[in-house]
Design an enzyme around this catalytic site. Structure first.
Site, PDB file in Angstrom:
ATOM      1  N   ASP A  54       1.172  -1.679  -0.062  1.00 32.64           N
ATOM      2  CA  ASP A  54       0.064  -0.264   0.026  1.00 32.64           C
ATOM      3  C   ASP A  54       0.896   1.171  -0.210  1.00 32.64           C
ATOM      4  O   ASP A  54       1.663   1.066   1.066  1.00 32.64           O
ATOM      5  CB  ASP A  54      -0.627  -0.205   1.502  1.00 32.64           C
ATOM      6  CG  ASP A  54      -2.064   1.548   1.542  1.00 32.64           C
ATOM      7  OD1 ASP A  54      -3.022   1.209   0.813  1.00 32.64           O
ATOM      8  OD2 ASP A  54      -1.377   2.170   2.063  1.00 32.64           O
ATOM      9  N   TYR A  59       2.661  10.217   0.489  1.00 32.69           N
ATOM     10  CA  TYR A  59       3.673   9.337   1.167  1.00 32.69           C
ATOM     11  C   TYR A  59       4.826   9.047   0.576  1.00 32.69           C
ATOM     12  O   TYR A  59       6.286   9.056   1.056  1.00 32.69           O
ATOM     13  CB  TYR A  59       3.280   7.344   1.489  1.00 32.69           C
ATOM     14  CG  TYR A  59       2.147   7.090   1.817  1.00 32.69           C
ATOM     15  CD1 TYR A  59       0.778   8.154   2.491  1.00 32.69           C
ATOM     16  CD2 TYR A  59       1.865   6.395   1.229  1.00 32.69           C
ATOM     17  CE1 TYR A  59      -0.153   8.128   2.815  1.00 32.69           C
ATOM     18  CE2 TYR A  59       0.160   5.853   2.218  1.00 32.69           C
ATOM     19  CZ  TYR A  59      -0.697   6.917   2.891  1.00 32.69           C
ATOM     20  OH  TYR A  59      -2.019   6.201   3.003  1.00 32.69           O
ATOM     21  N   LYS A  89      -2.773   6.162  -4.189  1.00 36.07           N
ATOM     22  CA  LYS A  89      -4.186   6.766  -4.201  1.00 36.07           C
ATOM     23  C   LYS A  89      -3.742   8.040  -4.591  1.00 36.07           C
ATOM     24  O   LYS A  89      -2.605   8.872  -5.406  1.00 36.07           O
ATOM     25  CB  LYS A  89      -4.125   6.852  -2.405  1.00 36.07           C
ATOM     26  CG  LYS A  89      -4.390   5.842  -1.048  1.00 36.07           C
ATOM     27  CD  LYS A  89      -4.335   5.591  -0.098  1.00 36.07           C
ATOM     28  CE  LYS A  89      -4.246   4.965   0.862  1.00 36.07           C
ATOM     29  NZ  LYS A  89      -3.000   4.521   1.258  1.00 36.07           N
ATOM     30  N   HIS A 123      -8.170   9.180  -2.145  1.00 41.25           N
ATOM     31  CA  HIS A 123      -7.472   9.295  -0.916  1.00 41.25           C
ATOM     32  C   HIS A 123      -8.239   9.984   0.387  1.00 41.25           C
ATOM     33  O   HIS A 123      -8.761   9.541   0.829  1.00 41.25           O
ATOM     34  CB  HIS A 123      -5.943  10.067  -0.283  1.00 41.25           C
ATOM     35  CG  HIS A 123      -5.605   9.788   0.382  1.00 41.25           C
ATOM     36  ND1 HIS A 123      -3.715   9.707   0.520  1.00 41.25           N
ATOM     37  CD2 HIS A 123      -5.578   9.213   1.229  1.00 41.25           C
ATOM     38  CE1 HIS A 123      -3.174   9.201   1.050  1.00 41.25           C
ATOM     39  NE2 HIS A 123      -3.678   8.664   1.790  1.00 41.25           N
TER      40      HIS A 123
END
Length: 325
Positions: A54, A59, A89, A123
């Site tokens: 994931d 990120y 996302k 997201h």
């Protein structure tokens, strides 16, 4: 070990590959901190048997994940890219216009060195000004997401074969209901905060009824993140059950999610805990233990205050979560 990990099949048309119920989280704080450590941890996770990874554009872990996958392919650790299930996302700056969705996905694929994603998620149900640099901004510039047009763009990504399934993250029952009213392809997944201290019973019932798979983030309380706490890991009920069963608190939490039919994304770069987090498939919780967990007082760990603003679409936390908090 990977063959022992349970899987679920997603509802999205064309999503033929089963999704491993345990996903390996790649987010580090600060975002993108120590990419070499992230890459090394992902490679070790593949060695241990993790097959679901994931990530998200937010990120800054797409590049180290892509590098680790490439390393695993070169070394023969995995036979092909199809051995893995990869989720990313769409960040809020790219939900500000439907025209930004496809380019954002292509950018993620480039960083991941992949031809397709297995799952692509919106997201958050909100948009941000894409022209702003938010790295040093105390407040984000927020406005409502045009969900109809953005979801249509997500469906186009699916039609192009660039993602096998599409879904959402941080959506309430009310927001899912609105999406389902017009979606030609319903969301396969709703990735949300779920753990024994925030069980999301109403949302789970809604998603089960609509054929939407729940995927839990922060299943252990996200200690170490900017919103995380020790509420889960220091919960007396969970500590007692773990002690009596000879398991870790983390294993109790993950087994509880598994028995409810949830998928989960768990993040630890500690090699011992990475292994322990996979050891949840050959034992069960008793009915008494599940009953005790069901009675744990509830409190949400991630209210997402950064999305609440007098100048934005959500003036209060209650508005953001539609009173489901």
């Amino acid at each position: 070990m990977s063959s022992a990990i349970a899987t679920v099949r997603l509802s999205t048309a064309g999503g033929s590959k089963a999704m491993p119920v345990i996903g390996f989280g790649t987010a580090s704080f600060p975002w993108g901190d120590r990419p070499d450590v992230t890459r090394s941890a992902i490679l070790h996770a593949i060695e241990l048997g993790y097959r679901h990874f994931d990530t998200a554009s937010l990120y800054l872990s797409e590049e180290p994940l892509g590098e680790a996958i490439a390393d695993a392919l070169r070394s023969g650790l995995i036979g092909s890219r199809d051995d893995l299930f990869v989720t990313s996302k769409l960040w809020c700056t790219d939900t500000s216009s439907p025209d930004l969705v496809l380019p954002a996905l292509r950018k993620s694929l480039q960083k991941l060195q992949l031809d397709y994603l297995d799952l692509y998620l919106i997201h958050w149900p909100i948009a941000m000004n894409p022209t702003k640099d938010y790295s040093d901004q105390p407040k984000w510039e927020l406005f409502p997401i045009d969900l109809v047009s953005v979801w249509k763009a997500m469906e186009e990504c699916h039609a192009l074969g660039l993602t096998k399934s599409i879904g959402v993250s941080n959506f309430t029952c009310k927001k899912l209901e609105a999406l389902l009213d017009f979606a030609k392809i319903p969301p396969a997944i709703n990735q949300v905060e779920v753990n024994p201290v925030w069980q999301q019973k109403k949302l789970r019932e809604f998603c089960v009824a609509k054929g939407i798979q729940i995927c839990a983030y922060s299943p252990l309380g996200a200690s170490g993140s900017y919103w995380g706490s020790n509420w889960v890991m220091e919960c007396d009920v969970l500590l007692e059950i773990a002690k009596n069963k000879g398991k870790t608190v983390a294993q109790i939490c993950l087994r509880w999610l598994l028995e409810q039919g949830d998928c989960m994304v768990v993040k630890s770069f500690n090699e011992k805990r990475m292994k322990e987090n996979l050891e949840i498939f050959d034992w069960e919780l008793t009915e008494e233990e599940k009953q005790k967990i069901s009675q744990i007082p509830q409190r949400k760990g991630h209210p997402a205050l950064e999305f609440v603003s007098e100048d934005g679409p959500y003036k209060t936390v209650q508005e953001l979560w539609d009173g489901e908090i």
